[in-house]
Scaffold this motif. Structure first.
Motif, mmCIF file in Angstrom:
data_model
loop_
_atom_site.group_PDB
_atom_site.id
_atom_site.type_symbol
_atom_site.label_atom_id
_atom_site.label_comp_id
_atom_site.label_asym_id
_atom_site.label_seq_id
_atom_site.Cartn_x
_atom_site.Cartn_y
_atom_site.Cartn_z
ATOM 1 N N SER A 1 0.824 -1.210 0.000
ATOM 2 C CA SER A 1 0.000 0.000 0.000
ATOM 3 C C SER A 1 0.856 1.257 0.000
ATOM 4 C CB SER A 1 -0.934 -0.005 1.217
ATOM 5 O OG SER A 1 -1.813 -1.106 1.169
ATOM 6 N N TYR B 1 -5.410 -12.474 -2.133
ATOM 7 C CA TYR B 1 -6.448 -12.738 -1.131
ATOM 8 C C TYR B 1 -6.861 -14.205 -1.136
ATOM 9 C CZ TYR B 1 -7.288 -7.902 0.321
ATOM 10 O OH TYR B 1 -7.166 -6.657 0.877
ATOM 11 N N GLU C 1 -13.613 -12.300 7.290
ATOM 12 C CA GLU C 1 -13.093 -10.937 7.462
ATOM 13 C C GLU C 1 -12.357 -10.477 6.204
ATOM 14 O OE1 GLU C 1 -10.669 -10.474 10.918
ATOM 15 O OE2 GLU C 1 -12.236 -11.170 12.292
ATOM 16 N N ALA D 1 -14.725 -9.412 3.596
ATOM 17 C CA ALA D 1 -15.199 -8.045 3.856
ATOM 18 C C ALA D 1 -14.138 -7.023 3.464
ATOM 19 C CB ALA D 1 -15.567 -7.915 5.328
ATOM 20 N N GLU D 2 -12.862 -7.355 3.761
ATOM 21 C CA GLU D 2 -11.764 -6.454 3.402
ATOM 22 C C GLU D 2 -11.654 -6.317 1.889
ATOM 23 O OE1 GLU D 2 -6.935 -6.561 3.682
ATOM 24 O OE2 GLU D 2 -8.027 -7.158 5.492
ATOM 25 N N LYS E 1 -14.098 -6.468 -0.186
ATOM 26 C CA LYS E 1 -15.181 -5.568 -0.591
ATOM 27 C C LYS E 1 -14.796 -4.116 -0.340
ATOM 28 C CE LYS E 1 -20.146 -4.831 0.026
ATOM 29 N NZ LYS E 1 -21.367 -5.268 0.745
ATOM 30 N N GLN E 2 -14.140 -3.887 0.825
ATOM 31 C CA GLN E 2 -13.724 -2.523 1.182
ATOM 32 C C GLN E 2 -12.680 -1.991 0.202
ATOM 33 O OE1 GLN E 2 -12.251 -2.324 5.173
ATOM 34 N NE2 GLN E 2 -11.813 -0.135 5.090
ATOM 35 N N ARG E 3 -11.777 -2.874 -0.246
ATOM 36 C CA ARG E 3 -10.726 -2.463 -1.191
ATOM 37 C C ARG E 3 -11.203 -2.543 -2.644
ATOM 38 N NH1 ARG E 3 -5.215 -2.584 0.499
ATOM 39 N NH2 ARG E 3 -4.935 -3.171 2.683
ATOM 40 N N ASN E 4 -12.482 -2.882 -2.824
ATOM 41 C CA ASN E 4 -13.054 -3.002 -4.162
ATOM 42 C C ASN E 4 -12.373 -4.098 -4.996
ATOM 43 O OD1 ASN E 4 -15.039 -2.232 -5.980
ATOM 44 N ND2 ASN E 4 -13.677 -0.806 -7.058
ATOM 45 N N TRP F 1 -22.725 -12.048 -2.973
ATOM 46 C CA TRP F 1 -21.746 -11.308 -3.766
ATOM 47 C C TRP F 1 -22.146 -11.236 -5.245
ATOM 48 C CZ3 TRP F 1 -17.317 -8.682 -2.393
ATOM 49 C CH2 TRP F 1 -16.925 -8.774 -1.057
#
Length: 1049
Positions: A412, A423, A441, A444-445, A447-450, A484
């Protein structure tokens, strides 16, 4: 007579000759006179005049050629102008254009300084005349354009050449012809020809026509056209990329033949090919050869060798092939090459380091991989996405997820985001540790990072949960996929189906399968096969067959795996007719059976005791060139041994050895165990020696079989030596080892050593079981030590080890001592303690009562055992028949025999002898004779006393004629005696002192045609005394030794 028309080639030749002649003058043509030809006939001479009409043709040809030359000249002049096209179009030239004329224009202007204008003229003509098939025009123009360095335009022409779909050889011939016609100087010719040749090969490559490209190169012989080294290297690269290694080697050999190269790039491509094939040693040798030939490897070359070493190193590790004799491992060799690069002044790049990092990670050497990462940073080499992927994948396999998170943070900071593959690796790692919460988890991460998960993300989660038996969690992933918006594919559903099948839940697998069809996902052959195999293993073959029909209806092609499920399942169920039906169907579809299919058939036949069909199938298997694997060999040999066919098993064993197969420890142990059970200890030890010579290490099971055989042979010294030998070889005796040798000592009366070994066994952490207790119990009773026996019995009851064999041993001993009340009390105790008596229990008691002639109590026990659903055996029936024989209750004997036959219990020799005598005592002579014949058919009569019983009974009859009338009556009823029965009866009568009656009996038998009419009585009775005494010894039927109480218990 008509003259023959000249051929087209002949006319063409004349035309060419005409065009080359000088134009004749008009005066000379006018002064010529006709030629006179004299022709003689009977009536005189006639004259014919031949006119030179072809002179007019020649003149016309010259005129046309002159006109064509004029048109070529005019076109050439117009092409000098930039506006040549409107000038030509406004003239009469378009009407005079022909392909031949266009070719003349191209040749006339081949020295033009601007061949692009000539190219424009060609395309303009092509639009009017269609000149695509004229290879010579394209070739000539392409060479002209290359000579003037107009390469793109030349490339367009070459593309048209390829699109003509003419054979490569025609293209090459056209290019060679054009090159000769062009007549360039030698230096220009090589450069131009090479450029055009490269263009043709590259055009083929762009269209994916690699075979044609190689053919063009392989056709080259005279060296007029040679490809450049760059072109050859590019072609080799394409072959390598397409895995066309045959053409790769042929083209490389052609390069050497034409003396093209090689250079560093050629060597690099060759090294890459070797590494791709896993031949890293040859790749290293080629790397050394480069230096020797003055061709220094570059960074790319080193990178390829390093990557190859690392890849093979990872495979070596997976196959547990360790480096020996101080040699470096493959990945370590790659590290050494990195240092060599630095010594040669080459700087390693991120590709070099990534290959090494990936290699060390696959070997599980995380520490070395991370050290290389730090080394990259110290040299200022930035990690790219591929390097991070290798690090993440390796750390996930190692389960070091904290370091993975650190790498994510590091990425990052460098402006890189983890992708879905990273992932996936992390999710897979958490799933393998059953850490579902962390896996969710990460979703979900993502999804958050697209970062959208793929079908593969969910598929690997399902696969891992299925492998761990967590079917509920695996099934819940389908709901997560719906959340999803990811639609499950056939692979996801198949993975779930296999998971439920392996988890022993075929119903769940069927539900998933039907849900898949409802979701409009079409199952493939692999999916159907997974379900069918699961249902067949669950013995739901009819349901599996329904899905088979569904496969056929969908037009799916059944394969070997499909049929193997049914053949194996029906074989295990003992339904060999159905199994063979599927085998025949498979063969009719052109699917050849493999060793697994044949093994299933052989196993099925052996399970139903059909040894002949099993051996026939084995022969068919070998005739078809299919060699069984070790598992198949083991199935066949074990099956034969279980069916008591040791000799057949040995023949199969030798057949397999002749085919070069080396038996494994399981096959050798089976053979040793079987030969030990048959008491052939010499052969058993031969197998032991052979397996050791072949490098097959015997196991504890092997030694247990040998110890058991030696104990049964009462060779306790040999058994003890074997027991000590296995301990010397580092093997730990198990429960079976101790139990076997303890039982041997108990049976031979050495109770002291048996108790000592029992103490040793318990000190090694192996407790006594019911078998050991029963061995001590039987040993003590055999030695007459009832007190110790009862003490052991009470200890067994207290420890919960008293069982049916225990009570059988005690009941048998009480019966031997005539302590009948104690025996019955033990039977009652068994029932009270819910310990089920078996057929041995009742047979022991029935045996005692029959010997005591207490047939009422014996019959009560017989009925009681059947009330308990315990089927009497041949031993039980024979004991009862002996009992009724003692009390001469012939009616009861015959009734019991009929009941025995109705229950499909096969009579033995002793049983037949008793029944023949009973029939005789009851005067049922025909049944007696029938019984004798039945014995003959079954091969039981040669050692029987049944003949003696019949002869003695007949001799007791007052009227011998009554016997003869009986035989005649049998003949009238269509009954007959076998020759063997007749012979035995005749000898019996004669030996009983009835010589006269014997002669009458022989005459009666000859009259009935049971013996040949040429039979002489002296021949029948002249057999050796030893045969007579062996066959007709008078003795009453006795109880076989198998009824010994100790052996039964």
């Amino acid at each position: 007579m008509t003259s023959k028309a000249p051929s087209f080639s002949f006319l063409l030749g004349i035309d060419r000759q005409i065009l080359s002649l000088p134009a004749p003058s008009f005066s000379s043509m006018a002064s010529r006179k006709p030629l006179l030809l004299a022709s003689s006939t009977l009536k005189g001479t006639t004259t014919r005049t031949i006119k030179f009409r072809n002179f007019t043709t020649l003149e016309n040809a010259r005129q046309e050629q002159g006109e064509a030359d004029e048109v070529v000249r005019r076109i050439s002049n117009l092409l000098k102008h930039s506006n040549w096209k409107p000038l030509i179009e406004s003239s009469d030239i378009p009407d005079k254009l022909t392909p031949h004329l266009v070719g003349s224009v191209l040749r006339h202007n081949r020295t033009s300084s601007d061949p692009t204008r000539l190219l424009g003229f060609f395309y303009w003509c092509d639009s009017r005349l269609g000149l695509r098939q004229h290879l010579q025009f394209h070739s000539l123009l392409a060479l002209l354009l290359c000579h003037a360095r107009f390469f793109p335009q030349a490339g367009g022409l070459v593309q048209r050449l390829i699109e003509s779909r003419r054979p490569p050889f025609d293209l090459l011939e056209s290019l060679v012809g054009a090159a000769k016609e062009l007549g360039l100087d030698p230096h220009d010719r090589v450069a131009v020809n090479s450029a055009v040749f490269d263009m043709v090969i590259n055009a083929y490559k762009k269209l994916g026509l690699l075979n044609e490209a190689s053919s063009l190169l392989l056709f080259v012989e005279d060296g007029v056209f040679l490809p450049s080294l760059i072109c050859c290297n590019s072609l080799l690269t394409d072959f390598l990329r397409s895995d066309m290694m045959g053409l790769f080697h042929r083209v490389y050999d052609k390069m050497l033949e034409l003396k093209i190269g090689p250079d560093v790039y050629t060597y690099t491509i060759l090294i890459k090919a070797l590494c791709k094939g896993g031949k890293v040693e040859e790749a290293k040798m080629l790397l050394s050869e480069m230096g020797e030939k003055g061709c220094s490897p570059n960074v790319v070359t080193y990178n390829i060798v390093i990557d190859g070493l690392c890849r093979v190193g990872a495979l070596d590790e997976a196959m547990e092939l360790k480096a020996v004799h101080g040699r470096l491992g493959r990945t370590e060799e790659g590290k050494w090459l990195l240092e060599e690069m630095e010594r040669n002044g080459l700087k390693a790049n991120h590709v070099t380091y990534t290959a090494l990092i990936n290699g060390f990670m696959k070997q599980g050497n995380v520490e070395q991989a991370l050290a290389l990462k730090d080394e990259m940073a110290s040299y200022g080499i930035k990690l790219n996405f591929i390097t991070y992927s290798a690090l993440v994948s390796g750390l996930c396999r190692a389960g070091d997820f904290d370091k993975v998170k650190c790498l994510f943070d590091e990425m990052s900071q460098l402006g890189m985001a983890p992708n879905v593959q990273m992932y996936n690796n992390l999710i897979e790692g958490y799933c393998r540790q059953s850490n579902r919460d962390k896996a969710y988890e990460l979703l979900a991460e993502m999804k958050q990072r697209n970062v959208l998960p793929t079908v593969y993300t969910f598929s690997l989660m399902i696969n891992i949960f299925c492998q761990r038996g967590e079917l509920h969690h695996a099934n819940s992933i389908l709901e997560e996929m719906a959340f999803w918006g990811v639609k499950p594919n056939v692979v996801v559903y198949t993975t779930l189906i296999k998971g439920f099948i392996q988890g022993g839940k075929p119903e769940g697998a069927v539900n998933i399968f039907e849900e898949m069809k409802d979701s409009e996902v079409s199952p493939d052959v692999f999916c159907y096969n997974s379900l069918i195999h699961g249902l067949c293993k669950a013995k739901q073959t009819e349901r599996a067959a329904a899905y088979l029909d569904e496969m056929k209806a969908r037009g799916l092609k059944l394969d070997l795996f499909t049929y193997s499920a049914f053949i194996d399942a029906y074989g295990k169920e003992g339904k060999m007719k159905i199994a063979c039906k599927y085998f025949s169907e498979m063969s009719s579809c052109g699917i050849a059976a493999n060793d697994v299919i044949y093994t299933s058939l052989i196993d099925g036949y052996l399970n139903e005791g059909n040894v002949l069909e099993a051996l026939t199938t084995f022969k068919l298997m070998l005739d078809q060139g299919v060699l069984p694997g070790l598992q198949g060999c083991s199935v066949l040999i074990n099956g034969l041994l279980k069916n008591g066919k040791l000799q057949d098993a040995l023949r199969v064993f030798l057949e397999l050895k002749n085919h070069g197969l080396v038996a494994d420890v399981y096959i050798y142990t089976s053979l040793i165990s079987s030969t030990c059970k048959q008491g052939d200890m010499a052969l058993a030890f031969q197998f032991l020696d052979e397996m050791c010579r072949n490098g097959v290490e015997p196991t504890v099971v092997t030694y247990n079989a040998l110890i058991n055989g030696l104990c049964k042979s009462a060779n306790l010294d040999g058994a003890r030596n074997m027991f000590n030998k296995m301990k010397e070889r580092g093997m730990v005796p198990n429960k079976v080892t101790y139990a076997t040798i303890i039982d041997g000592y108990c049976k031979t009366g050495n109770l002291a050593e048996a108790f000592r070994l029992s103490d040793e066994m318990q000190s090694n952490g192996i407790p006594k079981d019911d078998f050991v207790y029963n061995s001590f119990l039987g040993g003590c009773l055999k030695e007459g030590d009832m007190d110790t026996a009862l003490s052991i019995f009470h200890e067994m009851m207290n420890n919960g080890f008293d069982c049916t064999p225990t009570y059988n041993i005690l009941i048998g001993d009480f019966c031997k001592q005539n302590r009948l009340s104690e025996a019955h009390k033990l039977l009652e105790n068994m029932v009270d303690k819910n310990i089920t008596p078996n057929h041995v229990t009742f047979t022991i008691l029935i045996d005692y009562h029959c010997k005591m002639e207490l047939m009422g109590e014996a019959n009560r026990l017989y009925l009681q055992m059947q009330d308990r659903d315990i089927e009497p055996t041949i031993i039980t029936y024979t004991l009862l028949l002996h009992g009724y024989h003692r009390v001469q209750n012939w009616v009861k004997m015959l009734s019991l025999f009929e009941e025995m036959v109705a229950k499909e219990v096969e009579p033995d020799e002793a049983t037949y002898s008793l029944i023949v005598e009973a029939y005789c005592e009851e005067g049922r002579w025909i049944e007696a004779f029938r019984m004798l014949d039945e014995m003959i058919v079954k091969g039981l009569a040669t050692k029987s006393t049944a003949y003696d019983a019949l002869v003695n009974a007949v001799n007791r009859k007052e009227e011998f004629p009554e016997l003869l009338e009986l035989l005649n009556s049998m003949e009238r009823q269509g009954l007959m005696l076998t020759l063997s029965t007749c012979t035995h009866l005749l000898r019996g009568f004669y030996n009983a002192g009835n010589a006269e009656n014997t002669a009458d009996l022989l005459n009666c038998m000859m009259k009935c045609e049971w013996v040949p009419k040429s039979t002489v009585l002296s021949d029948v009775i002249s057999d050796s005394a030893s045969q007579n005494s062996a066959s007709f010894q008078q003795s009453s039927p006795t109880v076989p030794k198998a009824f010994d109480v100790a052996s039964m218990a």
